[in-house]
Motif scaffolding. Structure first.
Motif, PDB file in Angstrom:
ATOM      1  N   GLU A  66      66.715 -66.610  16.640  1.00  0.00           N
ATOM      2  CA  GLU A  66      66.269 -67.398  17.789  1.00  0.00           C
ATOM      3  C   GLU A  66      66.338 -68.900  17.498  1.00  0.00           C
ATOM      4  O   GLU A  66      66.838 -69.677  18.310  1.00  0.00           O
ATOM      5  N   ILE A  67      65.873 -69.308  16.329  1.00  0.00           N
ATOM      6  CA  ILE A  67      65.928 -70.730  15.977  1.00  0.00           C
ATOM      7  C   ILE A  67      67.371 -71.169  15.762  1.00  0.00           C
ATOM      8  O   ILE A  67      67.752 -72.298  16.082  1.00  0.00           O
ATOM      9  N   MET A  68      68.216 -70.261  15.246  1.00  0.00           N
ATOM     10  CA  MET A  68      69.636 -70.585  15.073  1.00  0.00           C
ATOM     11  C   MET A  68      70.272 -70.878  16.432  1.00  0.00           C
ATOM     12  O   MET A  68      71.023 -71.850  16.576  1.00  0.00           O
ATOM     13  N   GLU A  69      69.942 -70.046  17.426  1.00  0.00           N
ATOM     14  CA  GLU A  69      70.453 -70.266  18.783  1.00  0.00           C
ATOM     15  C   GLU A  69      69.976 -71.601  19.336  1.00  0.00           C
ATOM     16  O   GLU A  69      70.749 -72.345  19.943  1.00  0.00           O
ATOM     17  N   THR A  70      68.710 -71.897  19.125  1.00  0.00           N
ATOM     18  CA  THR A  70      68.139 -73.148  19.620  1.00  0.00           C
ATOM     19  C   THR A  70      68.834 -74.348  18.998  1.00  0.00           C
ATOM     20  O   THR A  70      69.183 -75.315  19.697  1.00  0.00           O
ATOM     21  N   ILE A  71      69.073 -74.307  17.698  1.00  0.00           N
ATOM     22  CA  ILE A  71      69.719 -75.422  16.993  1.00  0.00           C
ATOM     23  C   ILE A  71      71.142 -75.631  17.505  1.00  0.00           C
ATOM     24  O   ILE A  71      71.534 -76.756  17.848  1.00  0.00           O
ATOM     25  N   ILE A  72      71.919 -74.555  17.580  1.00  0.00           N
ATOM     26  CA  ILE A  72      73.314 -74.694  18.022  1.00  0.00           C
ATOM     27  C   ILE A  72      73.373 -75.097  19.494  1.00  0.00           C
ATOM     28  O   ILE A  72      74.204 -75.923  19.894  1.00  0.00           O
ATOM     29  N   SER A  73      72.476 -74.577  20.317  1.00  0.00           N
ATOM     30  CA  SER A  73      72.425 -74.964  21.723  1.00  0.00           C
ATOM     31  C   SER A  73      72.140 -76.459  21.855  1.00  0.00           C
ATOM     32  O   SER A  73      72.765 -77.161  22.662  1.00  0.00           O
ATOM     33  N   LYS A  99      77.241 -58.464  17.153  1.00  0.00           N
ATOM     34  CA  LYS A  99      75.979 -58.015  17.766  1.00  0.00           C
ATOM     35  C   LYS A  99      74.974 -59.151  17.922  1.00  0.00           C
ATOM     36  O   LYS A  99      73.949 -58.990  18.569  1.00  0.00           O
ATOM     37  N   LEU A 100      75.294 -60.296  17.350  1.00  0.00           N
ATOM     38  CA  LEU A 100      74.418 -61.464  17.470  1.00  0.00           C
ATOM     39  C   LEU A 100      74.687 -62.186  18.781  1.00  0.00           C
ATOM     40  O   LEU A 100      75.801 -62.135  19.301  1.00  0.00           O
ATOM     41  N   PRO A 101      73.710 -62.921  19.289  1.00  0.00           N
ATOM     42  CA  PRO A 101      74.000 -63.834  20.401  1.00  0.00           C
ATOM     43  C   PRO A 101      75.026 -64.876  19.927  1.00  0.00           C
ATOM     44  O   PRO A 101      75.095 -65.206  18.740  1.00  0.00           O
ATOM     45  N   LYS A 102      75.795 -65.409  20.863  1.00  0.00           N
ATOM     46  CA  LYS A 102      76.900 -66.321  20.542  1.00  0.00           C
ATOM     47  C   LYS A 102      76.479 -67.472  19.629  1.00  0.00           C
ATOM     48  O   LYS A 102      77.098 -67.705  18.586  1.00  0.00           O
ATOM     49  N   TYR A 103      75.447 -68.217  20.010  1.00  0.00           N
ATOM     50  CA  TYR A 103      75.082 -69.390  19.224  1.00  0.00           C
ATOM     51  C   TYR A 103      74.534 -69.026  17.846  1.00  0.00           C
ATOM     52  O   TYR A 103      74.711 -69.784  16.892  1.00  0.00           O
ATOM     53  N   ALA A 104      73.900 -67.880  17.724  1.00  0.00           N
ATOM     54  CA  ALA A 104      73.451 -67.429  16.399  1.00  0.00           C
ATOM     55  C   ALA A 104      74.668 -67.110  15.534  1.00  0.00           C
ATOM     56  O   ALA A 104      74.697 -67.422  14.343  1.00  0.00           O
ATOM     57  N   SER A 105      75.689 -66.517  16.140  1.00  0.00           N
ATOM     58  CA  SER A 105      76.919 -66.210  15.415  1.00  0.00           C
ATOM     59  C   SER A 105      77.622 -67.491  14.960  1.00  0.00           C
ATOM     60  O   SER A 105      78.143 -67.561  13.844  1.00  0.00           O
ATOM     61  N   VAL A 106      77.613 -68.505  15.804  1.00  0.00           N
ATOM     62  CA  VAL A 106      78.197 -69.799  15.426  1.00  0.00           C
ATOM     63  C   VAL A 106      77.434 -70.390  14.235  1.00  0.00           C
ATOM     64  O   VAL A 106      78.037 -70.898  13.286  1.00  0.00           O
ATOM     65  N   PHE A 107      76.113 -70.309  14.265  1.00  0.00           N
ATOM     66  CA  PHE A 107      75.291 -70.813  13.162  1.00  0.00           C
ATOM     67  C   PHE A 107      75.628 -70.062  11.869  1.00  0.00           C
ATOM     68  O   PHE A 107      75.835 -70.673  10.816  1.00  0.00           O
ATOM     69  N   VAL A 108      75.692 -68.739  11.959  1.00  0.00           N
ATOM     70  CA  VAL A 108      76.009 -67.912  10.782  1.00  0.00           C
ATOM     71  C   VAL A 108      77.386 -68.281  10.234  1.00  0.00           C
ATOM     72  O   VAL A 108      77.583 -68.372   9.015  1.00  0.00           O
TER      73      VAL A 108
END
Length: 173
Positions: free
Chosen positions: A133-140, A83-92
């Motif tokens: 949101e910050i997790m997505e930004t970092i992985i992006s 249910k997370l956005p892709k990049y947030a899931s990668v961070f997790v």
């Protein structure tokens, strides 16, 4: 620190499917191990199919992000990050790996779904909640840097190849 079960619900696991019982097909089948990212076969068996954008943790505690549907054996736990956005899931997944792959799991002491449910991970926070949101930004940003480095590497190799070709042509003349 956040508990995985509290964030994503109970982890699940696949079922044992002996190599001899596997039917050739198109579904990636995940087992424990680092070789081929844990994909041991492509099967056509009727097994539980796990969603893309989830995280697997093998019996040694090694976590991997899965951006595809797959089946899995009983030596992997599945954390339902879909249910997370892709990049947030990668961070997790990276945070899970950091917490679970620390040498405490081996052939004598396997990592199971119950271990995933008890696992605590460290995540960035905003207003007391995980800051996806910050997790997505970092992985992006990391993704873009890697792509940039690959492009620069290819350009450098092209220049080297062109120089070799020019030198070889000059020698022929």
């Amino acid at each position: 620190m956040f508990n995985l079960e509290n964030l994503f619900g109970k982890s699940t696991r696949g079922r044992r499917l002996k190599s001899a019982d596997r039917v050739s097909g198109a579904l990636p089948f995940i087992t424990a191990g680092e070789t081929d990212q844990g994909i041991s076969a492509f099967i056509g068996n009727d097994v539980k199919v796990f969603s893309a954008n989830t995280t697997t943790i093998d019996m040694f505690g090694s976590a991997k992000y899965r951006n595809f549907k797959y089946g899995g054996d009983d030596h992997i736990a599945v954390v339902h990050t879909n249910k997370l956005p892709k990049y947030a899931s990668v961070f997790v997944t990276s945070a899970i790996h950091k917490s679970s792959y620390n040498g405490q799991f081996n052939y004598g002491r396997n990592f199971y779904a119950k271990d995933a449910d008890a696992l605590d991970i460290s995540l960035p926070v905003k207003d007391g909640k995980p800051d996806y949101e910050i997790m997505e930004t970092i992985i992006s940003a990391i993704h873009k840097l890697v792509i940039k480095d690959v492009v620069l590497y290819v350009e450098k190799k092209k220049k080297e190849l062109n120089k070799l070709t020019e030198n070889a042509n000059a020698v022929k003349c």
